[in-house]
Design an enzyme around this catalytic site. Sequence first.
Site, short mmCIF file in Angstrom:
data_model
loop_
_atom_site.label_atom_id
_atom_site.label_comp_id
_atom_site.label_asym_id
_atom_site.label_seq_id
_atom_site.Cartn_x
_atom_site.Cartn_y
_atom_site.Cartn_z
N THR A 22 22.43 -20.58 -7.61
CA THR A 22 21.57 -20.90 -8.74
C THR A 22 20.53 -19.81 -8.95
O THR A 22 19.85 -19.40 -8.00
CB THR A 22 20.86 -22.24 -8.52
OG1 THR A 22 21.86 -23.26 -8.35
CG2 THR A 22 19.96 -22.60 -9.68
N SER B 216 13.92 -3.76 -6.66
CA SER B 216 13.23 -4.97 -6.18
C SER B 216 11.95 -5.16 -6.96
O SER B 216 11.14 -4.23 -7.08
CB SER B 216 12.93 -4.84 -4.69
OG SER B 216 12.50 -6.05 -4.14
N ALA B 217 11.73 -6.38 -7.48
CA ALA B 217 10.61 -6.63 -8.38
C ALA B 217 9.25 -6.42 -7.73
O ALA B 217 8.31 -5.97 -8.37
CB ALA B 217 10.70 -8.05 -8.94
N HIS B 218 9.14 -6.75 -6.45
CA HIS B 218 7.81 -6.73 -5.83
C HIS B 218 7.27 -5.33 -5.60
O HIS B 218 6.12 -5.16 -5.21
CB HIS B 218 7.81 -7.54 -4.52
CG HIS B 218 8.42 -6.85 -3.35
ND1 HIS B 218 7.66 -6.28 -2.36
CD2 HIS B 218 9.71 -6.67 -2.98
CE1 HIS B 218 8.46 -5.77 -1.43
NE2 HIS B 218 9.70 -6.00 -1.79
N GLY C 194 16.06 -5.74 -2.95
CA GLY C 194 16.69 -4.47 -2.65
C GLY C 194 17.67 -4.51 -1.50
O GLY C 194 18.73 -3.87 -1.56
N THR C 195 17.35 -5.24 -0.45
CA THR C 195 18.24 -5.29 0.71
C THR C 195 19.59 -5.90 0.34
O THR C 195 20.65 -5.36 0.69
CB THR C 195 17.59 -6.08 1.85
OG1 THR C 195 16.41 -5.39 2.29
CG2 THR C 195 18.54 -6.24 3.03
N CYS D 27 4.45 1.56 17.57
CA CYS D 27 3.89 1.60 18.92
C CYS D 27 4.32 0.39 19.73
O CYS D 27 4.27 -0.74 19.26
CB CYS D 27 2.37 1.63 18.83
SG CYS D 27 1.55 1.86 20.41
N ASN E 114 10.65 6.17 0.69
CA ASN E 114 9.54 5.22 0.78
C ASN E 114 8.38 5.72 1.63
O ASN E 114 7.24 5.30 1.44
CB ASN E 114 10.04 3.88 1.33
CG ASN E 114 10.84 4.03 2.60
OD1 ASN E 114 11.86 4.72 2.62
ND2 ASN E 114 10.39 3.39 3.67
N GLN F 64 11.97 2.37 -4.66
CA GLN F 64 10.66 3.03 -4.78
C GLN F 64 10.48 3.78 -6.09
O GLN F 64 9.36 4.13 -6.46
CB GLN F 64 10.46 4.00 -3.61
CG GLN F 64 10.31 3.33 -2.26
CD GLN F 64 9.07 2.45 -2.15
OE1 GLN F 64 8.12 2.60 -2.93
NE2 GLN F 64 9.07 1.53 -1.20
#
Length: 387
Positions: free
Chosen positions: A238, A200-202, A72-73, A326, A152, A180
Site C-alpha cells: 500500500t 530519498s525525500a528526507h 534510497g536504500t 571510534c 555524501n 545527495q
Amino acid sequence: MRPIYLDNNATTRVDAEVLQAMLPFFADVFGNASSMHDAGATAGAAINVARRQLQALIGAKFDPEITFTSGGTESNNAAILSGLEAMPERTEIVTSAVEHPAVLTLCTHLEKTRGTKVHKVPVDHQGRLDLDAYQDALTHRVAIVSIMWANNETGTIFPVVKLAEMAKKVGAIFHTDAVQAIGKLPIDLKSTAIDMLSLSAHKFHGPKGVGALYIKRGVPFHALIKGGHQERDRRAGTENTPGIVGLGKAAELALDCMDKDNAIIRSFRDRLEKGLLERVPQVFVMGDPVTRLPNTTSIAFEGVGGEAMQFLLNRHGIACSSGSACTSRSLSTSHVLKAMGTPHRQAVGAVRFSLSGYNCEEDIDRVLRVIPAVVKKLRESRPVFAG
C-alpha cells in the site's frame, strides 16, 4: 542558544509547506490509493500529482518512469538486483570504491552468496573517479553499473552523464545513486543515457521513509518486493500517501528555489572554509575543491579525533558529522577517505559540515568562533595521531 544544524547530508528539516501538504492525508484523506471508491481515488490522484512534481524536478520524460519506494536504500537494492536478474548471462557489477553502504554492502553480499564479480573503481586523492580504470572494467560481462551522482562525505560530483554513455557501449544497465544530488543539482534525465536513479525525500526537506526509483521507459525491471500490483507491478505494498505527497511538494519547492538557495548556501560554505583555514593551523579541505555539492565541506583537523570534535561541538549546540568511527579498541577512518588515500592522521580528524537554506550568516560566525578553541583544547589534551 539557538542550535546550529550542519548535518544536512544526513537528513534535513521538513519544510513547513511540505508538512502542511501532508497533514490532510493522515486523517481526512486516508483512503487506500488502490481502492475503487472516492476515498481511494482521491488518494490516488494525490499520488499522481506527486509523481508529476518529481518528474519535473528530475527531468524524466514520462511520469510512469517514477516508482515510489521507502527511500534510497530500497531503491539502490531494487535497481542492482533487477539489473542482475534482467541480464542473467552477465555476472559482473561495476561500482566505485566510495559508494554509500546501501550499494557496497549489497555488492559484498552478492560476491559472497552468488559469486558475482564486483569491480570497485578507484578514486584519486580528491575523490574523483579513475576514468581509465572505469573504462577497463566495462566489458560485455557487466550487467549493471552503479555509480553515485555525488558523494555524501566529500560532496565530490561524478560525471554520471558521461559514465552512462560509456556503459551503454557495452550494453550494461546504468544506475546512479542520486540521493545527495537531488535538490542540490539541476538534473534532466530525458537528455541522458541513465537507466535508473535512486532518491530519498528526507535529503531535500521532505519526510523520512519515502523515496523513488526512476526507471527509464524500455529498461527491463524485476520487482524486489512482491505482492500486490501497486506502482505498475514494480513495488508491491500500500502506498505511503502522506509521504509521497510530501516528497512531491518537496520536489516542487526544490525546483523553484534551487538556484537562489544554492548561491546563498555556497557562499556560506565557502566562508566557513575560508574562516577555518585562516583561524586553525593544520586544516585540510577534502575532496574536489570545484566539482562538488554547493552545501558540503569535509575538513580534516590534523591532530584531533573527529568523534571528539563532533562531541564537543554538539555541546556548543553545533550538529555536524564525523568522518571516523571510534570504538574502544581502535579509531578507524571512513572507507571514502581510505579510498582517497588520505593520510591516517588527517582522516581520523575529518568532520563533514553540510548546510541548507535554513542556515544563516550568524550560524557561520558562531561556528568560526567556537571551532578554534575546540581544536586547541583537543590538541592540547590528546597526542597527534600517527599515520
